[in-house]
Design an enzyme around this catalytic site. Structure first.
Site, PDB file in Angstrom:
ATOM      1  CB  THR A   1     -18.285-111.879 -25.083  1.00 21.74           C
ATOM      2  OG1 THR A   1     -17.109-112.586 -24.706  1.00 21.74           O
ATOM      3  CG2 THR A   1     -18.350-111.883 -26.599  1.00 21.74           C
ATOM      4  CG  ASP A   2     -13.566-111.330 -22.311  1.00 22.15           C
ATOM      5  OD1 ASP A   2     -14.243-112.235 -22.865  1.00 22.15           O
ATOM      6  OD2 ASP A   2     -12.812-111.553 -21.338  1.00 22.15           O
ATOM      7  CD  GLU A   3     -15.198-115.972 -25.599  1.00 18.58           C
ATOM      8  OE1 GLU A   3     -15.063-116.616 -26.649  1.00 18.58           O
ATOM      9  OE2 GLU A   3     -15.707-116.452 -24.571  1.00 18.58           O
TER      10      GLU A   3
ATOM     11  CE  LYS B   1     -22.446-111.456 -27.803  1.00 20.96           C
ATOM     12  NZ  LYS B   1     -23.889-111.333 -27.362  1.00 20.96           N
TER      13      LYS B   1
ATOM     14  CB  ALA C   1     -26.193-114.671 -27.713  1.00 20.89           C
TER      15      ALA C   1
ATOM     16  N   GLY D   1      -8.358-122.984 -32.866  1.00 16.18           N
ATOM     17  CA  GLY D   1      -8.426-121.518 -32.718  1.00 16.18           C
ATOM     18  C   GLY D   1      -8.550-121.071 -31.271  1.00 16.18           C
ATOM     19  CG  HIS D   2      -8.166-122.960 -26.732  1.00 19.19           C
ATOM     20  ND1 HIS D   2      -8.027-124.114 -26.007  1.00 19.19           N
ATOM     21  CD2 HIS D   2      -8.766-122.079 -25.907  1.00 19.19           C
ATOM     22  CE1 HIS D   2      -8.529-123.936 -24.803  1.00 19.19           C
ATOM     23  NE2 HIS D   2      -8.970-122.708 -24.715  1.00 19.19           N
TER      24      HIS D   2
ATOM     25  CE1 TYR E   1     -15.298-131.925 -23.644  1.00 12.35           C
ATOM     26  CE2 TYR E   1     -17.699-131.958 -23.793  1.00 12.35           C
ATOM     27  CZ  TYR E   1     -16.526-131.270 -23.565  1.00 12.35           C
ATOM     28  OH  TYR E   1     -16.566-129.939 -23.263  1.00 12.35           O
TER      29      TYR E   1
ATOM     30  CB  ILE F   1     -34.197-112.341 -31.444  1.00 15.03           C
ATOM     31  CG1 ILE F   1     -32.965-113.245 -31.490  1.00 15.03           C
ATOM     32  CG2 ILE F   1     -34.615-112.061 -30.008  1.00 15.03           C
ATOM     33  CD1 ILE F   1     -31.699-112.594 -30.931  1.00 15.03           C
TER      34      ILE F   1
ATOM     35  CE1 TYR G   1     -20.947-116.009 -27.981  1.00 11.77           C
ATOM     36  CE2 TYR G   1     -18.696-115.985 -27.150  1.00 11.77           C
ATOM     37  CZ  TYR G   1     -20.024-115.619 -27.017  1.00 11.77           C
ATOM     38  OH  TYR G   1     -20.432-114.867 -25.938  1.00 11.77           O
ATOM     39  CB  SER G   2     -15.298-114.133 -30.585  1.00 10.76           C
ATOM     40  OG  SER G   2     -14.390-114.817 -31.406  1.00 10.76           O
TER      41      SER G   2
HETATM   42  P1  NAD Z   1     -26.953-118.848 -22.512  1.00  9.10           P
HETATM   43  O1  NAD Z   1     -26.568-119.670 -23.688  1.00  9.10           O
HETATM   44  O2  NAD Z   1     -26.965-119.446 -21.154  1.00  9.10           O
HETATM   45  O3  NAD Z   1     -28.415-118.253 -22.741  1.00  9.10           O
HETATM   46  C1  NAD Z   1     -28.840-117.728 -23.963  1.00  9.10           C
HETATM   47  C2  NAD Z   1     -30.359-117.558 -23.910  1.00  9.10           C
HETATM   48  O4  NAD Z   1     -30.770-117.006 -25.155  1.00  9.10           O
HETATM   49  C3  NAD Z   1     -31.112-118.867 -23.721  1.00  9.10           C
HETATM   50  O5  NAD Z   1     -32.135-118.716 -22.773  1.00  9.10           O
HETATM   51  C4  NAD Z   1     -31.692-119.158 -25.105  1.00  9.10           C
HETATM   52  O6  NAD Z   1     -32.913-119.888 -25.066  1.00  9.10           O
HETATM   53  C5  NAD Z   1     -31.888-117.747 -25.648  1.00  9.10           C
HETATM   54  N1  NAD Z   1     -31.862-117.715 -27.110  1.00  9.10           N
HETATM   55  C6  NAD Z   1     -30.947-118.288 -27.931  1.00  9.10           C
HETATM   56  N2  NAD Z   1     -31.265-118.071 -29.230  1.00  9.10           N
HETATM   57  C7  NAD Z   1     -32.406-117.322 -29.205  1.00  9.10           C
HETATM   58  C8  NAD Z   1     -33.217-116.766 -30.230  1.00  9.10           C
HETATM   59  N3  NAD Z   1     -32.938-116.952 -31.531  1.00  9.10           N
HETATM   60  N4  NAD Z   1     -34.301-116.035 -29.856  1.00  9.10           N
HETATM   61  C9  NAD Z   1     -34.609-115.842 -28.551  1.00  9.10           C
HETATM   62  N5  NAD Z   1     -33.885-116.367 -27.545  1.00  9.10           N
HETATM   63  C10 NAD Z   1     -32.788-117.100 -27.871  1.00  9.10           C
HETATM   64  O7  NAD Z   1     -26.013-117.568 -22.573  1.00  9.10           O
HETATM   65  P2  NAD Z   1     -25.352-116.716 -21.389  1.00  9.10           P
HETATM   66  O8  NAD Z   1     -24.092-117.341 -20.990  1.00  9.10           O
HETATM   67  O9  NAD Z   1     -26.392-116.412 -20.374  1.00  9.10           O
HETATM   68  O10 NAD Z   1     -24.988-115.382 -22.184  1.00  9.10           O
HETATM   69  C11 NAD Z   1     -25.938-114.327 -22.301  1.00  9.10           C
HETATM   70  C12 NAD Z   1     -25.319-113.193 -23.085  1.00  9.10           C
HETATM   71  O11 NAD Z   1     -24.138-112.737 -22.430  1.00  9.10           O
HETATM   72  C13 NAD Z   1     -24.871-113.598 -24.497  1.00  9.10           C
HETATM   73  O12 NAD Z   1     -25.148-112.529 -25.364  1.00  9.10           O
HETATM   74  C14 NAD Z   1     -23.375-113.822 -24.366  1.00  9.10           C
HETATM   75  O13 NAD Z   1     -22.722-113.568 -25.583  1.00  9.10           O
HETATM   76  C15 NAD Z   1     -23.035-112.790 -23.315  1.00  9.10           C
HETATM   77  N6  NAD Z   1     -21.843-113.100 -22.486  1.00  9.10           N
HETATM   78  C16 NAD Z   1     -21.727-114.316 -21.876  1.00  9.10           C
HETATM   79  C17 NAD Z   1     -20.624-114.576 -21.061  1.00  9.10           C
HETATM   80  C18 NAD Z   1     -20.475-115.884 -20.338  1.00  9.10           C
HETATM   81  O14 NAD Z   1     -19.428-116.112 -19.723  1.00  9.10           O
HETATM   82  N7  NAD Z   1     -21.442-116.763 -20.337  1.00  9.10           N
HETATM   83  C19 NAD Z   1     -19.645-113.588 -20.883  1.00  9.10           C
HETATM   84  C20 NAD Z   1     -19.801-112.354 -21.532  1.00  9.10           C
HETATM   85  C21 NAD Z   1     -20.919-112.113 -22.321  1.00  9.10           C
HETATM   86  P1  TYD Z   2     -15.662-122.138 -21.855  1.00  7.68           P
HETATM   87  O1  TYD Z   2     -16.323-122.325 -20.533  1.00  7.68           O
HETATM   88  O2  TYD Z   2     -16.193-122.868 -23.028  1.00  7.68           O
HETATM   89  O3  TYD Z   2     -15.636-120.555 -22.119  1.00  7.68           O
HETATM   90  P2  TYD Z   2     -14.872-119.705 -23.287  1.00  7.68           P
HETATM   91  O4  TYD Z   2     -14.368-120.625 -24.325  1.00  7.68           O
HETATM   92  O5  TYD Z   2     -15.966-118.842 -23.787  1.00  7.68           O
HETATM   93  O6  TYD Z   2     -13.795-118.968 -22.571  1.00  7.68           O
HETATM   94  O7  TYD Z   2     -14.115-122.512 -21.706  1.00  7.68           O
HETATM   95  C1  TYD Z   2     -13.300-121.891 -20.727  1.00  7.68           C
HETATM   96  C2  TYD Z   2     -11.904-122.436 -20.899  1.00  7.68           C
HETATM   97  O8  TYD Z   2     -11.897-123.834 -20.554  1.00  7.68           O
HETATM   98  C3  TYD Z   2     -11.399-122.360 -22.324  1.00  7.68           C
HETATM   99  O9  TYD Z   2      -9.985-122.111 -22.315  1.00  7.68           O
HETATM  100  C4  TYD Z   2     -11.648-123.768 -22.882  1.00  7.68           C
HETATM  101  C5  TYD Z   2     -11.484-124.637 -21.652  1.00  7.68           C
HETATM  102  N1  TYD Z   2     -12.289-125.881 -21.641  1.00  7.68           N
HETATM  103  C6  TYD Z   2     -11.678-127.112 -21.412  1.00  7.68           C
HETATM  104  O10 TYD Z   2     -10.444-127.209 -21.212  1.00  7.68           O
HETATM  105  N2  TYD Z   2     -12.460-128.240 -21.416  1.00  7.68           N
HETATM  106  C7  TYD Z   2     -13.801-128.192 -21.635  1.00  7.68           C
HETATM  107  O11 TYD Z   2     -14.451-129.259 -21.648  1.00  7.68           O
HETATM  108  C8  TYD Z   2     -14.421-126.917 -21.840  1.00  7.68           C
HETATM  109  C9  TYD Z   2     -15.902-126.811 -22.090  1.00  7.68           C
HETATM  110  C10 TYD Z   2     -13.621-125.783 -21.833  1.00  7.68           C
END
Ligand code: NAD
Ligand code: TYD
Length: 347
Positions: A130-132, A159, A83, A288-289, A346, A60, A155-156
């Site tokens: 995202t809610d973030e 977004k 994303a 920044g957690h 890690y 994209i 990230y947030s």
């Molecule tokens: P993901 O990382 O699993 O998947 C992202 C997908 O986007 C992958 O298939 C990747 O190949 C593709 N992608 C990345 N960069 C690209 C680019 N430059 N061009 C084309 N494709 C590209 O993400 P997800 O967890 O499925 O999240 C999907 C969407 O939902 C995101 O926009 C994320 O911000 C949003 N979201 C995620 C969560 C969550 O908990 N995972 C919650 C709320 C919103």
């Molecule tokens: P994550 O799944 O990365 O989602 P987000 O940061 O987008 O909420 O993390 C969820 C929560 O778990 C977050 O408070 C960070 C924590 N976490 C750990 O404690 N250990 C880990 O290895 C990971 C990946 C996340």
């Protein structure tokens, strides 16, 4: 009708693509994905031969390519999920997030405006967010659609920026958009860099479970198929120029969630109760957690009748079963570059 779904090979995107391909045989679904480390066509094996499905490999960030496919396929709608999605990766490489999440989104907005500008009626740009973007809550309160944006991670912030661009294209060019801001998802096909799938994999492998900080951080967890159902509903019935929050009404402190996961995994793996909990290891906190996320999903509930369909215990059990029944998927995504990532992150 032709709908472009971006990021359809990823975690949430694959559930959205499957739902649309199966439920709407009269809609052609174009799945555009760059297949980054997070994209995996294995996620869509069951629909890849459907007559209304086509995969487009592309980035994209490449504006020429995006314009080309808009001209070629004449999309009527866009559901934008592509994303960079992992907070920890955004801390080590923020620019990758600016490129995909901001530039990539603006490229899609530009292509949508230029191909639809003569007649926006019946068109829709759906931005999945995202809610973030709302930042962190204290012990009390919930995120509303009107909560001020206050992102804390790269990230947030990326977004939030993309959400602002979408809204601005609505105001400036009249682009009919809708935005949803969803809480943390979990379920099948989740890449094992995020908490739940990473811990499932580590429990299977008898590896330490790295809990950041004191483990008292709180997230609101939603089963991925419930999110896909909400996206379907909002795409078809949501009001244009609106934002809807989507959440699970399901807050868990990380440490309590991890203990529940350990308990369920012990049962599934036939291990003595308490075995997996011994793997819990407190590690250095994420910079920044955000302390707490929690969604008020009243608007989508009252306007569109959406609510989650499974309890967390049911969803978690379905998720664990999926990972245990899909060891090949798990093995393939945890080989190669994943090992390097894990080592760097890690160890
Ligand atoms: P993901 O990382 O699993 O998947 C992202 C997908 O986007 C992958 O298939 C990747 O190949 C593709 N992608 C990345 N960069 C690209 C680019 N430059 N061009 C084309 N494709 C590209 O993400 P997800 O967890 O499925 O999240 C999907 C969407 O939902 C995101 O926009 C994320 O911000 C949003 N979201 C995620 C969560 C969550 O908990 N995972 C919650 C709320 C919103
Ligand atoms: P994550 O799944 O990365 O989602 P987000 O940061 O987008 O909420 O993390 C969820 C929560 O778990 C977050 O408070 C960070 C924590 N976490 C750990 O404690 N250990 C880990 O290895 C990971 C990946 C996340």
């Amino acid at each position: 009708m032709n709908i472009l779904i971006t990021g359809g090979a990823g975690f949430i995107g694959s559930h959205v693509v499957r739902r649309f391909v199966k439920n709407y045989p009269n809609i052609n679904i174009y799945n555009l994905d760059a297949l980054t480390y997070a994209g995996n066509l294995e996620n869509l094996r069951d629909v890849e031969n459907a007559p209304n499905y086509k995969f487009l490999k592309g980035d994209i960030v490449d504006a020429d390519y995006i314009n080309e496919i808009f001209n070629k396929y004449k999309f009527d709608g866009v559901i934008h999920l592509a994303a960079e999605s992992h907070v920890d990766r955004s801390i080590t490489d923020p620019l990758a997030f600016v490129k995909t999440n901001v530039f990539g989104t603006v490229n899609l907005l530009n292509a949508s405006v230029s191909s639809w500008k003569n007649d926006f009626s019946e068109k829709r740009f759906y931005h999945v967010s995202t809610d973030e973007v709302y930042g962190s809550l204290g012990d009390k309160g919930l995120f509303l659609e009107t909560t001020a944006y206050d992102p804390n991670s790269p990230y947030s912030a990326s977004k939030a920026s993309s959400d602002h661009f979408v809204r601005a294209y609505g105001e400036t060019y009249g682009l009919p958009f809708v935005i949803t801001n969803c809480s943390n998802n979990y379920g099948p096909n989740h890449f094992p860099e995020k908490l739940i799938p990473l811990f499932i994999n580590n429990i299977i492998e008898n590896q330490p479970l790295p809990v950041y900080g004191d483990g008292k951080y709180t997230r609101d967890w939603l089963y991925v198929e419930d999110h896909a159902r909400a996206i379907d509903l909002v795409y078809h019935k949501g009001r244009k120029y609106e934002t809807y929050n989507i959440g699970g009404f399901n807050e868990w402190q990380n440490i309590d969630l991890v203990k529940l996961l350990c308990k369920q995994m012990d049962v599934k793996l036939g291990r003595a109760e308490g075995t997996s909990e011994k793997l819990i290891t407190y590690v250095k906190d994420r910079p920044g957690h955000d302390l707490r996320y929690a969604i008020d999903a009243t608007k989508i509930n009252e306007e569109l009748g959406w609510e989650p369909s499974v309890t967390f215990e049911q969803g978690l059990e379905k998720t664990i079963d999926w990972y245990l029944n899909n060891k090949e998927w798990l093995n393939s995504v945890t080989s190669g570059s994943y090992k390097e990532y894990y080592q760097k992150m890690y160890n």
